[in-house]
Motif scaffolding. Structure first.
Motif, PDB file in Angstrom:
ATOM      1  N   GLU A  25       0.827  -1.212   0.000  1.00 33.46           N
ATOM      2  CA  GLU A  25       0.000   0.000   0.000  1.00 33.46           C
ATOM      3  C   GLU A  25       0.864   1.266   0.000  1.00 33.46           C
ATOM      4  O   GLU A  25       0.509   2.271  -0.634  1.00 33.46           O
ATOM      5  CB  GLU A  25      -0.928   0.005   1.224  1.00 33.46           C
ATOM      6  CG  GLU A  25      -2.037  -1.032   1.192  1.00 33.46           C
ATOM      7  CD  GLU A  25      -1.542  -2.446   1.496  1.00 33.46           C
ATOM      8  OE1 GLU A  25      -2.279  -3.401   1.187  1.00 33.46           O
ATOM      9  OE2 GLU A  25      -0.409  -2.590   2.017  1.00 33.46           O
TER      10      GLU A  25
ATOM     11  N   GLU B  35       1.116   4.214  -2.792  1.00 40.23           N
ATOM     12  CA  GLU B  35       1.050   5.626  -2.406  1.00 40.23           C
ATOM     13  C   GLU B  35       2.205   6.401  -3.027  1.00 40.23           C
ATOM     14  O   GLU B  35       2.020   7.533  -3.502  1.00 40.23           O
ATOM     15  CB  GLU B  35       1.082   5.747  -0.882  1.00 40.23           C
ATOM     16  CG  GLU B  35       1.018   7.180  -0.376  1.00 40.23           C
ATOM     17  CD  GLU B  35       1.223   7.282   1.129  1.00 40.23           C
ATOM     18  OE1 GLU B  35       0.834   8.309   1.714  1.00 40.23           O
ATOM     19  OE2 GLU B  35       1.796   6.338   1.724  1.00 40.23           O
TER      20      GLU B  35
ATOM     21  N   VAL C 284      -0.293   6.079   4.984  1.00 32.65           N
ATOM     22  CA  VAL C 284      -0.812   4.709   5.075  1.00 32.65           C
ATOM     23  C   VAL C 284      -0.570   4.159   6.485  1.00 32.65           C
ATOM     24  O   VAL C 284       0.581   4.110   6.940  1.00 32.65           O
ATOM     25  CB  VAL C 284      -0.131   3.789   4.043  1.00 32.65           C
ATOM     26  CG1 VAL C 284      -0.572   2.344   4.242  1.00 32.65           C
ATOM     27  CG2 VAL C 284      -0.448   4.259   2.629  1.00 32.65           C
TER      28      VAL C 284
ATOM     29  N   THR D 232       0.305   1.452   8.894  1.00 34.14           N
ATOM     30  CA  THR D 232       0.948   0.151   8.681  1.00 34.14           C
ATOM     31  C   THR D 232       0.971  -0.730   9.923  1.00 34.14           C
ATOM     32  O   THR D 232       1.499  -1.848   9.873  1.00 34.14           O
ATOM     33  CB  THR D 232       2.398   0.336   8.181  1.00 34.14           C
ATOM     34  OG1 THR D 232       3.165   1.005   9.180  1.00 34.14           O
ATOM     35  CG2 THR D 232       2.423   1.125   6.880  1.00 34.14           C
TER      36      THR D 232
END
Length: 371
Positions: A54, A58, A362, A364
C-alpha cells in the motif's frame, strides 16, 4: 546542496548514512537499498515505518520513486517471488514500477539522535545517554607533524569525521617532542637535506574516530600532511562508543508519580493501552527506553537504576525480570517507533529544502485493539 534537477538516489542515501552509518546495523539486519538503483534520478521521497504494498502504491500516486522505511521489507533471502505473501507482493510492485526501497533500521536505533532520541524528545528527557554503548567501533589515530603545520593537519582530520566523543567534537590530544629522520637518495624532504639526519620539533597527535571512517581519516591525514612519508599508527580500542549503541536513558525535569507518568506516557504516544508490571509506590524520575523489541535491555535498565523501562514486544515471563525494582511498560512495537517517520522527514527536509519529501499516510500497524 543538490537541486531537484540533479537529485540522485545516492544523494539521499549518502545523507542518511552520514547520520546512521550502515556499519552500526546488527548482523541479522538488512538495512540499505533493497530495490532500485542508487544512480536513478529521484523524483521524490516518501518516508514510512514499513514499506508495504500500500505504501508503494502511495509512492506511485504521489510521484515519489524512493521509499525510505525504518523496517526492511526483506530480512532473509527470498527463495521465490510469486506474490504469495505481503513481502513478495511489495517487492514485485516496487520493481514493476521502478520504486526504490531504502531501509534504515538498527543503524538508526544505534545513534543518539535516532529512534530512541525521538522517543526521548516526546518525554522531554534530559541528561540523555546510550543505555548499552556499542563496543568494537572505535579506533585511535596517532601521528606526528611539525608544530607549525599541526593545526592544518588536525583540522583536516576533524573534517573527515574524527574527534567526536559523545556530543563533543574536535577532540584531540597533542604533546610536543623531537622527531628524527634521514632522507635517502631521490627524496625531497619538507625540512632538512637528503643524506643527513634531521631533528624536527613535532606534535604527536592522538584522535579517536569511528572504525568505518578509517579510510577517509587516513586519506585526510596524508593529503594535509607536509611530509612525503607520513608516520602514523591506527589502533583498535576496547572502549565502548558513548554515542552509539542500543537504548537510551535520561531523566524527567521533575519527578512524577507513577500513575501520573503512565498517563503522561499514554498521552505523548497516543496509546490505547500500556502493559506494565506492578507499581512500587516510588516517584518516577529516571527513564530507560528502547524503540521496538527491547526485552534484551531489561538488565541494562536495572543496572542503570531506571525507575521505568519503556519498550515493546515484551513476553509474559520477561515481565518478571523487573524483580520489583522498576516498572516495565510495554507500549507496543509500532507505538514506540511511530515517530521515526517524522524523524526521517525532518532530517531529509532539513538537508534537501527544494525537494519533495513526504510522510506516508498509510497506517501500517498490523496490531488492532478491541476496546
Amino acid at each position: 546542496m543538490s537541486t531537484f534537477a540533479s537529485m540522485k538516489m545516492y544523494d539521499v542515501i549518502r545523507h542518511l548514512e552520514s547520520i546512521a552509518p550502515p556499519a552500526l546495523q546488527e548482523g541479522y539486519d538488512n538495512a540499505g537499498l533493497i530495490t532500485g538503483d542508487s544512480g536513478w534520478t529521484c523524483t521524490g521521497v516518501l518516508c514510512t515505518l514499513d514499506a508495504t504494498e500500500e505504501v508503494i502504491l502511495e509512492a506511485i500516486n504521489t510521484g515519489c520513486n524512493l521509499v525510505v522505511a525504518h523496517h526492511p521489507i526483506v530480512f532473509g533471502g527470498l527463495k521465490k517471488i510469486n506474490g504469495k505473501n505481503y513481502v513478495e507482493k511489495t517487492v514485485i510492485t516496487a520493481i514493476k514500477n521502478d520504486i526504490a526501497i531504502y531501509a534504515i533500521h538498527t543503524n538508526l536505533d544505534h545513534v543518539l539522535d535516532g529512534v530512541n532520541g525521538r522517543m526521548s524528545d516526546r518525554l522531554g528527557l534530559e541528561r540523555r545517554r546510550i543505555l548499552s554503548p556499542k563496543e568494537g567501533t572505535l579506533k585511535k589515530l596517532f601521528t606526528f607533524v611539525p608544530v607549525a603545520q599541526a593545526e592544518q593537519v588536525r583540522n583536516a582530520i576533524f573534517k573527515a569525521g574524527a574527534g567526536q566523543i559523545g556530543r563533543y567534537s574536535e577532540c584531540s590530544f597533542g604533546v610536543e617532542g623531537t622527531g628524527t629522520f634521514k632522507g635517502e637518495a631521490g627524496t625531497n624532504p619538507f625540512v632538512g637535506q637528503p643524506g643527513t639526519r634531521h631533528e624536527e620539533k613535532e606534535l604527536k597527535l592522538e584522535i579517536v574516530f569511528p572504525a568505518w571512517l578509517q579510510s577517509a581519516v587516513v586519506q585526510a591525514l596524508v593529503t594535509a600532511h607536509p611530509y612525503e612519508e607520513v608516520a602514523y599508527d591506527v589502533v583498535s580500542l576496547a572502549n565502548a562508543h558513548p554515542g552509539q549503541g542500543a537504548g537510551m536513558i535520561g531523566e524527567l525535569p521533575e519527578p512524577m508519580g507513577e500513575m501520573e507518568f503512565l498517563g503522561f506516557l499514554k498521552e505523548q504516544f497516543d496509546l490505547k493501552v500500556i502493559r506494565h508490571t506492578a507499581l512500587n509506590g516510588r516517584p518516577v524520575k529516571k527513564i530507560a527506553l528502547c524503540g521496538g523489541a527491547g526485552s534484551f535491555l531489561v538488565s541494562k535498565a536495572l543496572q542503570a537504576g531506571a525507575d521505568i523501562y519503556i519498550t515493546g514486544d515484551m513476553k509474559y515471563h520477561e515481565f518478571f525480570d523487573a524483580n520489583g525494582e522498576m516498572i516495565i511498560a510495554d507500549i507496543g512495537h509500532f507505538e514506540s517507533e511511530q515517530y521515526t517517520t517524522d524523524l526521517l522527514v525532518d532530517v531529509l527536509r532539513e538537508k534537501f529544502t527544494t525537494f519533495a519529501v513526504l510522510k506516508s499516510g498509510v497506517p501500517t500497524n498490523p496490531v488492532n485493539y478491541y476496546i
